[in-house]
Design a protein around this motif. Structure first.
Motif, short mmCIF file in Angstrom:
data_model
loop_
_atom_site.label_atom_id
_atom_site.label_comp_id
_atom_site.label_asym_id
_atom_site.label_seq_id
_atom_site.Cartn_x
_atom_site.Cartn_y
_atom_site.Cartn_z
N ASP A 241 -36.56 -8.97 -12.60
CA ASP A 241 -36.48 -8.37 -11.27
C ASP A 241 -37.89 -7.89 -10.92
N GLU A 242 -38.65 -8.77 -10.27
CA GLU A 242 -40.08 -8.52 -10.08
C GLU A 242 -40.34 -7.26 -9.28
N SER A 243 -39.55 -7.01 -8.26
CA SER A 243 -39.76 -5.82 -7.43
C SER A 243 -39.53 -4.55 -8.24
N PHE A 244 -38.45 -4.53 -9.02
CA PHE A 244 -38.16 -3.34 -9.83
C PHE A 244 -39.24 -3.14 -10.89
N VAL A 245 -39.66 -4.23 -11.52
CA VAL A 245 -40.70 -4.12 -12.55
C VAL A 245 -42.00 -3.61 -11.95
N ARG A 311 -35.63 -0.13 -28.64
CA ARG A 311 -36.66 -0.20 -27.61
C ARG A 311 -36.61 -1.55 -26.89
N ALA A 312 -36.39 -2.62 -27.64
CA ALA A 312 -36.30 -3.94 -27.02
C ALA A 312 -35.09 -4.03 -26.10
N ILE A 313 -33.97 -3.43 -26.50
CA ILE A 313 -32.78 -3.40 -25.65
C ILE A 313 -33.07 -2.64 -24.36
N CYS A 314 -33.78 -1.51 -24.47
CA CYS A 314 -34.18 -0.78 -23.27
C CYS A 314 -35.02 -1.67 -22.35
N CYS A 315 -35.92 -2.44 -22.94
CA CYS A 315 -36.78 -3.31 -22.14
C CYS A 315 -35.97 -4.43 -21.48
N LEU A 316 -34.95 -4.95 -22.18
CA LEU A 316 -34.09 -5.98 -21.59
C LEU A 316 -33.41 -5.44 -20.33
N ASN A 322 -31.61 -3.63 -14.49
CA ASN A 322 -30.28 -3.11 -14.80
C ASN A 322 -30.34 -1.68 -15.34
N VAL A 323 -31.07 -0.84 -14.65
CA VAL A 323 -31.18 0.57 -15.01
C VAL A 323 -30.84 1.41 -13.79
N ASP A 324 -29.85 2.27 -13.96
CA ASP A 324 -29.40 3.20 -12.91
C ASP A 324 -29.01 2.49 -11.63
N ALA A 325 -28.45 1.30 -11.80
CA ALA A 325 -27.90 0.56 -10.66
C ALA A 325 -26.41 0.36 -10.90
N PRO A 326 -25.59 0.41 -9.87
CA PRO A 326 -24.14 0.24 -10.05
C PRO A 326 -23.82 -1.06 -10.79
N GLY A 327 -22.87 -0.96 -11.73
CA GLY A 327 -22.45 -2.13 -12.49
C GLY A 327 -23.34 -2.47 -13.65
N SER A 328 -24.38 -1.67 -13.90
CA SER A 328 -25.31 -1.96 -15.01
C SER A 328 -25.27 -0.80 -15.99
N CYS A 329 -26.39 -0.17 -16.21
CA CYS A 329 -26.47 0.99 -17.10
C CYS A 329 -27.01 2.17 -16.31
N LEU A 330 -26.15 3.15 -16.08
CA LEU A 330 -26.53 4.30 -15.27
C LEU A 330 -27.22 5.36 -16.11
N LEU A 331 -28.26 5.95 -15.54
CA LEU A 331 -28.87 7.12 -16.16
C LEU A 331 -27.89 8.28 -16.06
N ALA A 332 -27.58 8.89 -17.20
CA ALA A 332 -26.58 9.95 -17.20
C ALA A 332 -27.08 11.16 -16.42
N GLU A 333 -26.14 11.91 -15.87
CA GLU A 333 -26.47 13.13 -15.14
C GLU A 333 -26.67 14.28 -16.11
N ALA A 334 -27.42 15.28 -15.71
CA ALA A 334 -27.51 16.52 -16.48
C ALA A 334 -26.19 17.26 -16.38
N PRO A 335 -25.73 17.89 -17.44
CA PRO A 335 -24.45 18.60 -17.37
C PRO A 335 -24.52 19.83 -16.46
#
Length: 761
Positions: A241-245, A311-316, A322-335
């Motif tokens: 995702d060139e724009s996100f990167v 770390r490699a999984i994070c980079c994938l 696919n970070v903090d986008a619906p349907g992917s992997c969301l950044l968790a909220e602070a409690p």
């Protein structure tokens, strides 16, 4: 006729704490049924679960520990006397005070498990006593992912699997059919049955792999190389995702250069996975409109390779957007509620607690120095990571201090709801170390092998007797649980009450303002505006998370970005080199042919001409949960024997058949199993975890027959990885051979009559 009352409560026989309704008559639970009105009820889950009906019979099971017991014979002799709680706690407090006076408060260590306890009361007690030595196994379960997520993204992420939106899901090193068996596994099944694509990475063809579109049977210990191969394919085929990167990622060019040598063909050579399958997996994940990746304990237990895989999984996730986008992997909220870190009162540690850390100078990330540096970043966005988990003392270091007195003596241990003799690597070493302590205190349901070695065994209140508030370390804005159905029976106590009463005896009056666990849970929830009763009515606090939080305006009006050094996702880390880590993930391989493999475990010479194989340990099987519930006769009838599982080709090569007794041997020790054959890699042996015989004498020399089939007689807990200190429970060189004797488990297959100690209801 006595009046019956319907009391909402929760099962606590796994971490999901499913909602139940208990029928209570004269303070006793007489009936139990699922509660569809409260979280996390699921009709199919409750219908298939074998555990929750255990709750009624367990309350009066004849093998429960109901009264405080003090050892009167030699350690492990099985000779006890019943004492009062005041006698027990007065003596324990006096002995801890004397040991702290002689050696310093860090002479006390602790070990804790679950799911039937809260972690923070013991951690609070340790903080205020002055010991940093809460010994745990987080370094091979949970901690590595949390560390690498936070280092890369500024906080941890969780999969957001949405049918119709999530187009690709990758499960890596996890088999939720056996380890989970909850609503999550049902969700995976529904997802796979729909239009979503499922990729499973695992040496075994698990239940998840059976329903997958693509199975990658990776050679254990080579996961980091496979991840680099996937990154290479995604980058070289223009699937980023060139724009996100460009906008949100730091160090892409550096990452691209580092993975350039790891073409699918080169990764295939190392990992034993077909190059075309690596490309297909990369295309499925990289081309998806939204994709999620869930990793499990299988990759947390690869020693030196662990941080690089994560770390490699994070980079994938990052380079595909696919970070903090619906349907992917969301950044968790602070409690919104009081965090785990505040509940454990880590910032109120007694003087000298930090400087006594056994991790200091050995595992720089899993230390107070590493934690402080991470916290300084995450708190930019109002998130405080749990301190006690991310600085927990490595078992290797604690055991060495018990064995040698270096760098100082550890002479006392409190064990809460865990069985280290069975569940920690190199069980023989653990037994020797614990047998030499001056004080060993165990809070438990029943007499386990570890409890049999103790000076005091204290009766723990369990499911239906204690409320539950599950927050999973406080790294997300989610909490679930509910009230107790009855007060603790006999003379059992809740863990909170034990540590509060002990703390008050040791001058911790200001640390324990709430008299009950319910009051403490209420105080934790107070910032949410919910009372304890209001929370219990639904059993859940979970405001829907907000996606794309990095785009929200910060104090200066600009997008706030990520809580990292650069404010972006760090594909090339600016944080890790401060602690001796690499900027980008490296192709670390462990195992029989990998660096550090033979050095750590030694050569394993075959006895009969067979080739050394690769061992993976820790396989779970329902309805058991880790090392728990082997006392249930119905479970044992359905699942009577521990297994060593190989592929059909491996069994044929070794001349072995299903049900044959076999001995598995590593450089650490041996264990015996019955052979099973299943679809999996041909060069791998998978052994079940946690097996012992509660119906047999738990005291020495029998120890509940735990030595016969104990997977941890094959493992070591020697710290192998330099940042976090992870050790290796997988990718271990081993040899498997026929065993000429007879295993006790063979008797169970022929005669499944087991003394009924815990009736189901």
């Amino acid at each position: 006729m006595s009046e019956s009352v319907e009391c909402p409560s929760n099962c606590q026989y796994c971490g999901y704490a499913c909602a139940v309704i208990a029928t209570v008559e004269e303070g006793r639970v007489t009936r139990l049924r699922p509660d569809p009105a409260r979280y996390p009820y699921g009709s199919s889950v409750m219908a298939s679960c074998k555990r929750w009906p255990m709750n009624v019979g367990a309350l009066d099971a004849p093998d429960r520990v109901n009264y405080p017991l003090r050892r009167v014979g030699e350690r492990g002799s099985g000779r006890w006397e019943r004492v009062s709680w005041d006698e027990a706690l007065d003596d324990i407090a006096a002995r801890l005070s004397a040991l702290a006076e002689e050696h310093g408060p860090a002479t006390l260590a602790s070990a804790i498990g679950g799911p039937h306890c809260s972690f923070w009361p013991l951690h609070r007690f340790m903080s205020r006593f002055g010991s940093p030595n809460n010994m745990g196994i987080g370094q091979i379960c949970w901690n590595p992912r949390i560390w690498m997520d936070m280092v890369t993204f500024g906080w941890t992420v969780e999969a957001d699997i949405v049918p119709g939106l999530t187009e690709c899901l990758v499960l890596w090193g996890t088999n939720p059919a056996q380890s989970d068996n909850s609503a999550f596994w049902g969700h995976i099944q529904s997802y796979a049955a729909g239009e979503g694509l499922l990729v499973v990475i695992d040496p075994r063809k698990t239940e998840a792999a059976e329903i997958a579109d693509l199975w990658l049977p990776v050679r254990p210990g080579t996961d980091a190389v496979l991840a680099l191969g996937l990154l290479n394919a995604i980058i070289s085929e223009g699937l980023c995702d060139e724009s996100f990167v460009e906008t949100w990622c730091h160090g892409f060019d550096e990452l691209a250069r580092s993975v350039a040598p790891w073409t699918p063909e080169e990764a295939s050579r190392v990992c034993g996975v077909d190059a075309d399958d690596i490309r297909r997996a990369a295309r499925l994940f990289g081309s998806a409109r939204a994709a999620a990746l869930v990793s499990g304990r299988g990759i947390d237990q690869l020693g030196r390779a662990v941080p690089h895989v994560h770390r490699a999984i994070c980079c994938l996730r990052a380079i595909t957007g696919n970070v903090d986008a619906p349907g992917s992997c969301l950044l968790a909220e602070a409690p919104d509620f009081i965090s785990e870190q505040a509940m454990e009162q880590s910032d109120a540690m007694a003087p000298g607690c930090r400087t006594a850390s056994l991790n200091a100078g050995r595992t720089p990330l899993q230390s107070f120095e590493g934690y402080d540096a991470l916290r300084a970043l995450t708190e930019r966005h109002g998130r405080t990571p749990p301190m006690r988990y991310l600085t927990s003392a490595l078992p290797d270091y604690v055991l060495t201090a018990m064995e040698t007195g270096e760098p100082y003596p550890v002479r006392a241990l409190i064990v809460n709801a865990t069985n280290p003799l069975l569940t920690y690597g190199d069980s023989a070493r653990v037994r020797r170390a614990l047998a030499g302590l001056d004080l060993l205190v165990v809070l438990e349901y029943r007499m386990t092998p570890t409890a049999a070695l103790a000076d005091y065994v204290l009766p723990a209140a369990g499911a239906l007797e204690r409320p539950v508030l599950q927050v999973h370390g406080g790294v997300a804005n989610a909490a679930y649980g509910g009230a107790a159905a009855v007060a603790p029976l006999y003379e059992r106590k809740r863990d909170y009450d034990v540590f509060r009463d002990l703390g008050l005896r040791l001058g911790q009056e200001d640390a324990w303002p709430e008299e009950t666990l319910e009051e403490a849970f209420a105080a934790s929830l107070a910032p949410t505006g919910l009372s304890w009763d209001e929370f219990c009515a639904t059993g859940l606090y979970w405001p829907a998370p907000t996606p794309r939080k990095h785009e929200l305006p910060g104090a200066d009006g600009a997008p706030r970005g990520f809580a990292t050094t650069t404010g972006k996702i760090e594909l090339a880390s600016e944080f890790l080199p401060r602690f001796g880590g690499s900027r980008v993930p490296q192709p670390i391989v462990v195992g029989a042919s990998g660096p550090g493999g033979r050095a750590a475990f030694g050569e394993v010479a075959p006895r009969d001409g067979g080739l050394p194989l690769t061992l993976i340990t820790g396989a779970r099987r329902q309805p058991y949960n880790g090392s728990m519930y082997f006392e249930n006769p119905r479970f044992r009838k359905a699942c009577p024997a521990p297994q060593a599982t190989v592929s059909p080709a491996t069994a044929a090569f070794l001349g072995l058949g299903v049900g044959d007794p076999v001995e598995v041997r590593t450089a650490v020790g041996t264990a015996r199993f019955l052979l099973e054959v299943a679809p999996m890699r041909d060069d791998v042996v998978s052994v079940d975890y946690g097996w012992w015989r509660p119906e047999e004498d738990a005291s020495a020399p029998h120890f509940g027959a735990m030595d016969e089939s104990n997977a941890n007689h094959l493992t070591s807990c020697t710290a192998e990885e330099p940042l976090i200190g992870t050790w290796r429970y997988n990718a271990i060189p081993c040899h498997i051979a026929p065993f000429a004797g007879r295993l006790s488990w063979q008797d169970d297959r022929e005669d499944t009559t087991i003394p009924r100690k815990d009736e189901t209801a």
